[in-house]
Design a protein around this motif. Structure first.
Motif, PDB file in Angstrom:
ATOM      1  N   ALA A  70       0.823  -1.212   0.000  1.00  0.00           N
ATOM      2  CA  ALA A  70       0.000   0.000   0.000  1.00  0.00           C
ATOM      3  C   ALA A  70       0.857   1.262   0.000  1.00  0.00           C
ATOM      4  O   ALA A  70       0.332   2.361  -0.134  1.00  0.00           O
ATOM      5  CB  ALA A  70      -0.894   0.007   1.235  1.00  0.00           C
ATOM      6  N   HIS A 161     -11.536  -3.797   1.471  1.00  0.00           N
ATOM      7  CA  HIS A 161     -11.034  -2.695   2.297  1.00  0.00           C
ATOM      8  C   HIS A 161     -12.057  -2.359   3.357  1.00  0.00           C
ATOM      9  O   HIS A 161     -13.267  -2.473   3.125  1.00  0.00           O
ATOM     10  CB  HIS A 161     -10.763  -1.460   1.425  1.00  0.00           C
ATOM     11  N   SER A 211      -7.690  -4.457  -1.566  1.00  0.00           N
ATOM     12  CA  SER A 211      -6.373  -4.064  -1.057  1.00  0.00           C
ATOM     13  C   SER A 211      -5.445  -5.275  -0.950  1.00  0.00           C
ATOM     14  O   SER A 211      -4.292  -5.125  -0.585  1.00  0.00           O
ATOM     15  CB  SER A 211      -6.499  -3.329   0.280  1.00  0.00           C
ATOM     16  N   HIS A 239      -5.207   0.640  -4.845  1.00  0.00           N
ATOM     17  CA  HIS A 239      -3.955  -0.120  -4.958  1.00  0.00           C
ATOM     18  C   HIS A 239      -3.394  -0.145  -6.375  1.00  0.00           C
ATOM     19  O   HIS A 239      -2.187  -0.246  -6.557  1.00  0.00           O
ATOM     20  CB  HIS A 239      -4.165  -1.556  -4.461  1.00  0.00           C
ATOM     21  N   TYR A 264      -1.806   8.586  -2.495  1.00  0.00           N
ATOM     22  CA  TYR A 264      -0.428   8.221  -2.117  1.00  0.00           C
ATOM     23  C   TYR A 264      -0.040   6.840  -2.635  1.00  0.00           C
ATOM     24  O   TYR A 264       1.131   6.590  -2.933  1.00  0.00           O
ATOM     25  CB  TYR A 264      -0.221   8.305  -0.594  1.00  0.00           C
ATOM     26  N   LYS A 265      -1.020   5.941  -2.779  1.00  0.00           N
ATOM     27  CA  LYS A 265      -0.665   4.586  -3.230  1.00  0.00           C
ATOM     28  C   LYS A 265      -0.071   4.594  -4.646  1.00  0.00           C
ATOM     29  O   LYS A 265       0.906   3.892  -4.889  1.00  0.00           O
ATOM     30  CB  LYS A 265      -1.864   3.643  -3.141  1.00  0.00           C
ATOM     31  N   ARG A 410       1.959  -9.973   2.927  1.00  0.00           N
ATOM     32  CA  ARG A 410       1.684  -9.299   1.660  1.00  0.00           C
ATOM     33  C   ARG A 410       2.929  -8.509   1.268  1.00  0.00           C
ATOM     34  O   ARG A 410       3.491  -7.798   2.105  1.00  0.00           O
ATOM     35  CB  ARG A 410       0.493  -8.355   1.853  1.00  0.00           C
TER      36      ARG A 410
HETATM   37  N1  DSN Z   1      -5.687  -0.138   2.218  1.00  0.00           N
HETATM   38  C1  DSN Z   1      -4.724  -0.260   3.281  1.00  0.00           C
HETATM   39  C2  DSN Z   1      -3.684  -1.243   2.862  1.00  0.00           C
HETATM   40  O1  DSN Z   1      -3.832  -1.822   1.803  1.00  0.00           O
HETATM   41  O2  DSN Z   1      -2.729  -1.470   3.590  1.00  0.00           O
HETATM   42  C3  DSN Z   1      -4.178   1.075   3.584  1.00  0.00           C
HETATM   43  O3  DSN Z   1      -5.233   1.993   3.546  1.00  0.00           O
END
Ligand code: DSN
Length: 472
Positions: A70, A161, A211, A239, A264-265, A410
């Protein structure tokens, strides 16, 4: 300078006394360049503790392997836009329709961000004001649903999510949520099963996007399911939005009624974004009046959900969306996927169970319980962090462990790719991870013992690797 030359000359002639008070102050007023260049020194002088902690966080990011799927790393240009005088401006409303004066400059910044976001996603409408991806989702939900309406979304433990309707979230509290699951054997989305569930449940909104799902999402199919049951479709692509911009993953923009992402991702500043494609002006009945969907989204953003937008974030979003139009950004998205595929293949070669057998995007999940008896996601996360490798534990679909233990880890490649690593480094990373997980002593599902020489040797090797690929 803040006062132009002609007006100072006039003042000097007309009122010498006032001029003599003002002129020395005027001489002290900094240009924007002087003002902003002085910021780091000012922070160091004003708050040495925060200054030191910021430095420590920079060192952590530079010297440890950042593999959280993320996370991403924005450019220094984006960081500069975040920490600037635009932060001081308050307003409400949208470009050209504000509730405060003094918006000429921020209007231009927001218009630029909107224009670039639309270009990046090939969208008809973009709203750059949501404070986060979660806020963007909440705005869409509040725009089209009434309390008690039905949502069908991917379960949190299935790779969804929390903001998609988990029972601990805002959505879970105010709407009736049913969640779809991935197939028990393949761990893939089963579109026929989702369609059947939708026919039975009759949701007003279907949410797709994940996510922790490493395969291509068929947005066209989701739209067909939504149309069949007369539901809206929201694609939260946080993502994979960078991959979508670059064309590495198919775009939902013209299939979903609403597409949301955190910014930001994909590598920008913190914040959220809502974009809309061909349905942007479809009519929505609100009370007795029909309004276009985009307008409903806008009204729900402000005054419905948020107050003043974070205008410095919007300036930073403008910088970021500009970056996404470059060849460098687009090429990098392909390399992120190549690296994720190479890293997943290395793990498989070392005997790890990579869910779905690989990845089509920037991340993948590993079932660590299949690798060693007693190994859990929690132990993997903590022991690797001891050695300078940052990943996150993740629940796997149908996991027998709770969220604080988990069976999975992950891993994602956006940051290592940004800093220039390629397939050769993916081999090194997999070997280092394996060396730690294969050799630690498991005490219980959360605790372990790690040999100090193994820890030190790995941390040193990681630091050397990261030094070869400095933060960009
Ligand atoms: N969506 C969360 C993750 O994938 O870690 C962060 O918001």
């Amino acid at each position: 300078m803040l006062v132009d030359k002609h007006s100072t000359e006039t003042l000097k002639r007309r009122d010498k006394q006032v001029y003599e008070i003002i002129e020395p102050a005027r001489q002290r007023a900094l240009s924007s360049e002087e003002y902003h260049r002085a910021l780091p020194a000012e922070l160091e002088r004003a708050d040495a503790e925060v200054y030191r902690l910021i430095g420590a966080e920079y060192d952590r990011q530079q010297n440890m392997l950042q593999l959280i799927a993320a996370e991403n790393q924005c450019s220094r240009a984006v960081l500069a836009a975040l920490g600037c005088a635009v932060q001081n401006k308050t307003t409400e409303g949208f470009v050209g329709a504000r509730f405060h004066g003094g918006c000429a400059v921020v209007d231009r910044l927001e218009a630029l961000a909107i224009d670039r976001a639309r270009q990046a996603f090939g969208a008809k409408y973009a709203n750059v004001q949501p404070h986060s991806g979660t806020s963007a989702n909440q705005i869409v939900l509040a725009a089209i649903l009434s309390s008690g309406d039905r949502i069908l979304s991917l379960g949190m433990d299935q790779g969804g999510h929390v903001s998609h309707g988990d029972r601990v979230s805002f959505a879970g509290k105010f709407f009736q949520v049913e969640q779809y699951q991935v197939d028990r054997d393949s761990f893939l989305l089963d579109y026929e099963a989702i369609a059947q569930q939708a026919r039975r449940f009759r949701p007003r909104l279907i949410i797709c996007g994940a996510s922790a799902y490493s395969r291509v999402i068929d947005f066209e199919r989701f739209r067909a399911i939504a149309d069949e049951v007369n539901a809206f479709l929201l694609a939260d692509v946080s993502h994979i939005s960078g991959l979508i911009i670059a064309g590495v993953h198919p775009s939902p923009v013209d299939y979903a009624h609403f597409t949301t992402t955190s910014t930001y991702k994909p590598g920008g500043p913190r914040g959220g974004l809502i974009v809309m494609g061909k349905d942007f002006d479809a009519p929505l009945l609100v009370g007795k009046r029909e309004v276009p969907l985009w307008q409903r989204v806008e009204k729900t953003t402000f005054p419905g959900f948020q107050g003043t937008p974070y205008l410095n974030n919007i300036a930073a979003k403008a910088v970021f969306f500009g970056e996404t139009l470059s060849d460098e950004y687009r090429d990098r998205q392909f390399r992120i996927v190549e690296n994720a595929q190479a890293l997943a293949a290395e793990f498989q070669g070392l005997g790890y169970d990579v869910l779905t057998g690989g990845t089509d995007n920037h991340m993948f999940l590993v079932d660590v319980t299949q690798f060693r008896n007693g190994l859990t996601g929690a132990i993997a996360q903590r022991s690797l962090e001891d050695c300078g490798i940052v990943i996150n534990m993740n629940r796997l679909p149908y996991d027998r462990h709770c969220a604080k233990v988990t069976s999975g880890m992950r891993l994602g490649t956006p940051i290592v790719t940004r800093n220039g690593m390629g397939p050769a480094e993916m081999t090194t990373i997999a070997q280092r991870v394996d060396h730690v997980l294969a050799n630690l002593e498991i005490l219980d599902e959360r605790t372990y013992r790690l040999d100090e020489s193994l820890r030190q040797e790995t941390a040193d090797a990681v630091r050397d690797l990261c030094t070869r690929f400095p933060m960009r």
